[in-house]
Design a protein around this motif. Structure first.
Motif, short mmCIF file in Angstrom:
data_model
loop_
_atom_site.label_atom_id
_atom_site.label_comp_id
_atom_site.label_asym_id
_atom_site.label_seq_id
_atom_site.Cartn_x
_atom_site.Cartn_y
_atom_site.Cartn_z
N GLN A 102 -56.38 12.78 28.44
CA GLN A 102 -55.77 12.74 26.69
C GLN A 102 -55.36 11.79 26.66
N LEU A 103 -56.13 11.05 25.06
CA LEU A 103 -55.34 9.68 24.82
C LEU A 103 -54.37 9.90 24.06
N TYR A 104 -53.26 8.51 24.60
CA TYR A 104 -52.05 8.20 23.74
C TYR A 104 -52.32 7.55 23.06
N THR A 105 -52.00 7.16 22.20
CA THR A 105 -51.47 5.66 21.31
C THR A 105 -50.60 5.60 21.02
N LEU A 106 -50.12 4.37 21.93
CA LEU A 106 -47.71 4.34 22.24
C LEU A 106 -48.24 3.29 21.03
N GLY A 107 -47.03 2.92 20.30
CA GLY A 107 -46.77 2.05 18.68
C GLY A 107 -46.77 2.40 17.59
N ARG A 108 -47.72 3.41 17.29
CA ARG A 108 -46.80 3.91 16.08
C ARG A 108 -45.98 4.90 16.12
N GLN A 109 -45.38 5.26 16.51
CA GLN A 109 -43.76 5.93 16.44
C GLN A 109 -42.77 4.67 16.85
N GLY A 110 -43.22 4.11 17.26
CA GLY A 110 -42.22 2.75 17.90
C GLY A 110 -41.38 3.16 19.40
N GLU A 111 -42.30 3.77 20.49
CA GLU A 111 -42.29 4.04 21.66
C GLU A 111 -41.16 3.17 22.17
N ASP A 124 -37.60 -9.50 13.62
CA ASP A 124 -35.75 -10.08 14.96
C ASP A 124 -36.43 -10.31 16.16
N ASP A 125 -37.68 -11.15 16.68
CA ASP A 125 -37.45 -11.71 17.25
C ASP A 125 -37.26 -10.57 17.90
N THR A 126 -38.39 -9.28 18.40
CA THR A 126 -38.05 -9.00 19.47
C THR A 126 -39.74 -8.09 19.62
N TYR A 127 -40.18 -7.83 20.13
CA TYR A 127 -41.95 -7.25 20.28
C TYR A 127 -42.23 -5.98 20.48
N ALA A 128 -43.02 -5.46 19.56
CA ALA A 128 -43.47 -4.01 19.78
C ALA A 128 -45.00 -4.13 20.31
N LEU A 129 -44.89 -2.57 21.43
CA LEU A 129 -46.03 -3.16 22.56
C LEU A 129 -46.72 -1.63 22.17
N SER A 130 -48.66 -1.93 21.51
CA SER A 130 -49.28 -0.86 21.27
C SER A 130 -50.20 -1.12 22.39
N VAL A 131 -50.92 0.28 22.17
CA VAL A 131 -52.13 -0.06 23.66
C VAL A 131 -52.68 1.94 23.83
N GLY A 132 -53.21 2.06 23.85
CA GLY A 132 -54.38 3.60 24.19
C GLY A 132 -53.77 3.64 25.67
N LEU A 133 -53.50 5.24 25.55
CA LEU A 133 -52.98 5.60 27.59
C LEU A 133 -53.79 6.57 27.63
N THR A 190 -49.61 -9.17 11.85
CA THR A 190 -50.46 -9.22 9.53
C THR A 190 -51.17 -7.79 9.87
N SER A 191 -51.54 -7.56 8.47
CA SER A 191 -51.88 -5.84 7.96
C SER A 191 -52.48 -5.99 9.04
N THR A 192 -53.32 -6.34 9.80
CA THR A 192 -53.96 -5.81 10.93
C THR A 192 -53.28 -4.76 12.23
N TYR A 193 -52.25 -5.55 12.21
CA TYR A 193 -51.20 -4.63 12.85
C TYR A 193 -49.96 -3.48 11.92
#
Length: 186
Positions: A109-118, A62-71, A155-158
């Protein structure tokens, strides 16, 4: 000098020259093994109180973006992500998004951002797919981390990167990633 002795001296000289040449003594100070290798497409920041690993923006439908990053919070205090500002590298305009779900980084601790759509509803009007964007992540206490991250197609990678925030009713509270955290000195 005898012929036998001359042959032996010549053979020894050739063997020494070949040994030096074959041991790679002449490769210099910038051999490929000394170069940093980054196998992922995302960008990294490996310094500061909060480190970023494989940061990228993933296009939504929908012309938006999601952030994916390990923090990785390298401090002894909990850190909370308060906002993400996205700016194109060239051109003008910026968008600031606040996390739709709490992003609390536990110490070391490492937190993976993006799986929950934060942070999944970032307006895409100021950035372009296939380019880079300058991201500024602001944490509690006013700490900021800036990075230039790629903008990639979904893509399927994400497929693990959520397009929308996952409602608390349909999922457990977001948790840190299960992988062991690296030490703060690495």
């Amino acid at each position: 000098m005898s012929t036998v002795r001359t042959r032996r001296l010549t053979a020894a000289t050739l063997m020494l020259t070949a040994a030096l040449g074959l041991t790679a003594c002449g490769t210099g100070g910038s051999t490929q093994t000394n170069q940093q290798y980054q196998p992922g497409i995302g960008a990294n920041v490996r310094t500061g109180d909060v480190r970023l690993y494989n940061a990228l923006l993933v296009a939504n439908t929908d012309d938006t973006y999601a952030l994916s990053v390990g923090l990785l919070n390298t401090t002894d205090e909990e850190q909370t992500l308060e906002s993400v500002t996205v700016r194109p590298l060239e051109g003008s305009g910026s968008v600031t998004a606040e996390p739709a779900l709490p992003v609390e980084l536990q110490p070391r601790q490492l937190y993976t951002l993006g799986r929950q759509g934060e942070v999944a509803d970032i307006d895409g009007s100021s950035v372009e797919l296939g380019r880079y964007a300058r991201l500024t992540l602001t944490f509690s206490g006013g700490d900021e981390v800036e990075i230039e991250a790629p903008i990639v197609a979904r893509t399927s990678t994400y497929s693990d990167v959520a397009e929308k925030p996952v409602s608390p009713e349909s999922s457990a509270t977001p948790t840190p990633s299960a992988s062991p955290s690296p030490t703060a000195g690495s």
